[in-house]
Design a protein around this motif. Structure first.
Motif, PDB file in Angstrom:
ATOM      1  N   GLN A 130      47.246  33.627  30.332  1.00 53.37           N
ATOM      2  CA  GLN A 130      47.369  34.932  30.876  1.00 53.37           C
ATOM      3  C   GLN A 130      48.554  35.716  30.686  1.00 53.37           C
ATOM      4  O   GLN A 130      48.581  36.770  30.292  1.00 53.37           O
ATOM      5  CB  GLN A 130      47.046  34.775  32.237  1.00 53.37           C
ATOM      6  CG  GLN A 130      45.637  34.463  32.692  1.00 53.37           C
ATOM      7  CD  GLN A 130      44.643  35.319  32.081  1.00 53.37           C
ATOM      8  OE1 GLN A 130      44.410  36.710  32.548  1.00 53.37           O
ATOM      9  NE2 GLN A 130      43.663  35.182  31.378  1.00 53.37           N
ATOM     10  N   LYS A 133      48.003  36.740  27.396  1.00 56.97           N
ATOM     11  CA  LYS A 133      47.231  37.772  27.167  1.00 56.97           C
ATOM     12  C   LYS A 133      48.080  39.419  27.360  1.00 56.97           C
ATOM     13  O   LYS A 133      47.868  40.375  26.842  1.00 56.97           O
ATOM     14  CB  LYS A 133      46.101  37.808  28.122  1.00 56.97           C
ATOM     15  CG  LYS A 133      45.107  39.075  28.242  1.00 56.97           C
ATOM     16  CD  LYS A 133      44.030  38.653  29.135  1.00 56.97           C
ATOM     17  CE  LYS A 133      42.942  40.009  29.000  1.00 56.97           C
ATOM     18  NZ  LYS A 133      41.970  39.546  30.372  1.00 56.97           N
ATOM     19  N   ASN A 156      43.258  29.774  31.050  1.00 59.05           N
ATOM     20  CA  ASN A 156      44.574  28.981  31.620  1.00 59.05           C
ATOM     21  C   ASN A 156      44.314  27.564  31.380  1.00 59.05           C
ATOM     22  O   ASN A 156      43.189  27.104  31.330  1.00 59.05           O
ATOM     23  CB  ASN A 156      45.145  29.318  32.854  1.00 59.05           C
ATOM     24  CG  ASN A 156      46.011  30.693  32.843  1.00 59.05           C
ATOM     25  OD1 ASN A 156      46.445  30.881  32.005  1.00 59.05           O
ATOM     26  ND2 ASN A 156      45.826  31.265  34.087  1.00 59.05           N
TER      27      ASN A 156
END
Length: 397
Positions: A130, A133, A156
């Motif tokens: 994440q 991202k 994750n």
């Protein structure tokens, strides 16, 4: 299936590579080292040896490599991949965000309904995928982000395998411990995903991540810092000393009490897990240098990492933290002159004082009960270390 893996280091080749190869992935390593890149391209395979008595060896096949500086080729590889993984360190994720964004952009341009793509940061920390991202998405156009939400996922994960620094005549050969664990958050996967052999998919990842970070990583670095204070060179030498072993076990009993209470773990099973992890540290087929495991003390002493975070959580729960305090103090003494963070840490202590460092680097204010306990233990550990280390300080550093 095709996988793109960022990082051709020991973890990438010794852990991620073999697992993906066993699941019939063709693997394209994205790397910087020209020698490794050319060898991977020419040979298309490399050996992985287990650190056991029989030195079992397997060949990881169907591999190649591209240079990270060739962004067009990297983007093309990502556009055609089923999976993207990383093992480059959390701090380096920013460096690959643009390449991944360009790969996603190219993938979305090629077809209206691209095949699903999973991007998994196999890093030693919490929420790596994440975090990646959040670095990639600002580099995409709003319309691309919307489509990426449908076709690209960043689940994750938790990964665990000890791979020490090593040197071999073959630049691609790597030796790894027999134990390995890879856990992925199932809810983060896109529907209809193909399972990777040997990977566990779970509904809740937090218990697995914290169990690993606050047992394996906390125990490993505690062994390094305690061992460094006593003048040892390797983890194996340090753990062979009953005093160090009991210090590390004490740390893990404290993190274990916190983990068991927080995640409702089975206490007996967690005790077995602790003993299994301690056994891993004693692997006689490894030479795991203390300065490698102890390196980057500022990172390891940060508020959300393997020492301070479990200590703060345990204290908040009203649990014992004596051994964790001792491990933190030992880390504050670590002064290896070839480690830039250790040098920076010691300079900060000399310039500003231990109280300043505990508050500003560890994030523990002077009003917190742990602050004074860590400072007192540091003074005790520092005095003991200096009195024992002065005669051969130059040889140690």
């Amino acid at each position: 299936m095709k996988a793109v893996h960022f990082g051709a280091g020991n973890i990438g080749r010794g852990f991620i590579g073999p697992i993906l190869s066993d699941s019939d992935y063709e693997i394209c390593f994205v790397a910087r080292n020209e020698k490794k890149i050319s060898q991977l391209q020419e040979r298309g395979q490399y050996p992985v040896t287990l650190a056991n008595e029989t030195r079992d060896t397997e060949l990881v096949k169907n591999v190649t490599a591209v240079n990270i500086s060739d962004m067009d080729e990297v983007a093309e590889s990502i556009a055609e991949a089923d999976l993207v993984t990383t093992a480059i360190g959390m701090s380096a994720l920013r460096d690959i965000a643009e390449s991944i964004a360009r790969g996603i952009e190219l993938r979305l341009k090629k077809t209206k309904r691209p095949e699903p793509l999973h991007i998994i940061a196999c890093e030693n920390g919490i929420g790596g995928s994440q975090r990646l991202k959040k670095l990639v998405y600002p580099l995409l156009k709003p319309s691309e982000r919307k489509r990426a939400d449908e076709f690209v996922a960043f689940p994750n994960t938790m990964v665990d395998r000890i791979v020490p620094i090593q040197q071999h005549k073959d630049p691609l050969k790597v030796m790894v411990e027999p134990f390995c664990e890879w856990v992925i958050h199932k809810a983060g996967m896109l529907e209809g995903f193909t399972r990777i052999k040997g990977v566990r998919y779970v509904d809740s990842l937090d218990p697995y991540i914290e169990r690993k970070l606050f047992t394996v990583n906390t125990g490993h670095c505690a062994a390094a810092y305690f061992g460094y204070l006593d003048g040892y060179s390797t983890i194996q030498e340090a753990i062979a000393n009953p005093k160090v072993l009991e210090q590390v076990r004490g740390v893990l009993n404290e993190t274990g009490a916190m983990l068991t209470l927080k995640h409702n773990l089975d206490s007996k099973k967690h005790e077995q897990y602790i003993e299994k992890m301690l056994h891993r540290f004693t692997n006689p087929h490894f030479i795991d240098k203390i300065t490698r495991v102890a390196r980057s003390p500022l990172r390891k002493l940060s508020p959300n990492d393997r020492l301070v975070r479990p200590a703060l959580q345990a204290h908040k729960m009203g649990l014992e933290t004596n051994h964790l305090v001792a491990a933190i103090a030992a880390a504050l003494v670590f002064d290896h002159v070839k480690d830039p963070e250790a040098v920076k840490l010691q300079n900060s202590i000399r310039e500003h004082g231990i109280g300043y460092v505990i508050e500003n680097h560890l994030g523990i204010p002077d009003t917190h009960p742990l602050h004074s306990r860590i400072a007192d233990k540091y003074d005790e550990s520092f005095s003991s270390y200096r009195s024992e280390a002065e005669p051969d300080l130059l040889s140690r550093t």
